[in-house]
Design a protein around this motif. Sequence first.
Motif, PDB file in Angstrom:
ATOM      1  N   TYR A 148     -48.784  14.688 -34.969  1.00 17.53           N
ATOM      2  CA  TYR A 148     -47.773  14.484 -33.931  1.00 17.53           C
ATOM      3  C   TYR A 148     -48.070  15.463 -32.803  1.00 17.53           C
ATOM      4  O   TYR A 148     -48.256  16.650 -33.037  1.00 17.53           O
ATOM      5  CB  TYR A 148     -46.381  14.720 -34.516  1.00 17.53           C
ATOM      6  CG  TYR A 148     -45.294  14.964 -33.502  1.00 17.53           C
ATOM      7  CD1 TYR A 148     -45.040  14.045 -32.491  1.00 17.53           C
ATOM      8  CD2 TYR A 148     -44.519  16.119 -33.550  1.00 17.53           C
ATOM      9  CE1 TYR A 148     -44.040  14.268 -31.556  1.00 17.53           C
ATOM     10  CE2 TYR A 148     -43.507  16.349 -32.633  1.00 17.53           C
ATOM     11  CZ  TYR A 148     -43.281  15.424 -31.639  1.00 17.53           C
ATOM     12  OH  TYR A 148     -42.286  15.647 -30.713  1.00 17.53           O
ATOM     13  N   ARG A 206     -45.636  13.350 -39.282  1.00 20.64           N
ATOM     14  CA  ARG A 206     -45.057  12.403 -38.341  1.00 20.64           C
ATOM     15  C   ARG A 206     -43.976  13.092 -37.502  1.00 20.64           C
ATOM     16  O   ARG A 206     -43.399  14.100 -37.925  1.00 20.64           O
ATOM     17  CB  ARG A 206     -44.402  11.250 -39.095  1.00 20.64           C
ATOM     18  CG  ARG A 206     -45.363  10.402 -39.872  1.00 20.64           C
ATOM     19  CD  ARG A 206     -44.601   9.434 -40.766  1.00 20.64           C
ATOM     20  NE  ARG A 206     -45.508   8.650 -41.562  1.00 20.64           N
ATOM     21  CZ  ARG A 206     -45.904   7.420 -41.238  1.00 20.64           C
ATOM     22  NH1 ARG A 206     -45.440   6.835 -40.159  1.00 20.64           N
ATOM     23  NH2 ARG A 206     -46.761   6.782 -42.009  1.00 20.64           N
ATOM     24  N   LYS A 207     -43.681  12.510 -36.349  1.00 25.55           N
ATOM     25  CA  LYS A 207     -42.617  13.051 -35.509  1.00 25.55           C
ATOM     26  C   LYS A 207     -41.302  13.100 -36.282  1.00 25.55           C
ATOM     27  O   LYS A 207     -40.584  14.097 -36.227  1.00 25.55           O
ATOM     28  CB  LYS A 207     -42.452  12.224 -34.240  1.00 25.55           C
ATOM     29  CG  LYS A 207     -41.347  12.741 -33.359  1.00 25.55           C
ATOM     30  CD  LYS A 207     -41.189  11.960 -32.082  1.00 25.55           C
ATOM     31  CE  LYS A 207     -40.068  12.607 -31.252  1.00 25.55           C
ATOM     32  NZ  LYS A 207     -39.956  12.022 -29.939  1.00 25.55           N
ATOM     33  N   THR A 264     -47.462   9.992 -32.328  1.00 23.33           N
ATOM     34  CA  THR A 264     -47.960  10.266 -33.678  1.00 23.33           C
ATOM     35  C   THR A 264     -49.076   9.287 -34.007  1.00 23.33           C
ATOM     36  O   THR A 264     -48.881   8.072 -33.931  1.00 23.33           O
ATOM     37  CB  THR A 264     -46.831  10.127 -34.723  1.00 23.33           C
ATOM     38  OG1 THR A 264     -45.723  10.934 -34.314  1.00 23.33           O
ATOM     39  CG2 THR A 264     -47.304  10.561 -36.089  1.00 23.33           C
TER      40      THR A 264
END
Length: 105
Positions: A61, A2-3, A49
């Motif tokens: 992401y 994830r970001k 994402t």
Amino acid sequence: MRKSEFENMILSIKRTIKNNGLIIMSLRNYLDPEFLEYSLTEKPIEPNTYVKKDACCKIRYYIENNRLRDLFVNFEILYYFEGLSPDKYQEVEYHGDSYIICKKV
């Protein structure tokens, strides 16, 4: 990842790398055809994402324009690329990629 996970990882790397230490990193970016498809058809789980359709539980992401360079503004940037690169596995024609090699000074 994830970001948010990526951002946390970068903070940790920047905090722990020794002076003159090198960072070599590559990421898919906003130019990737897969990102363009997802942004039109899927809801992001975080900014840029997405859960990948073809692989259960895999998250990707796609880094924003100039974000990788901005993250290392206080480092000496030895190499930077942001654009389209041929797919080394030849599964698709190209990917949007961002690459950086930088040194902590």
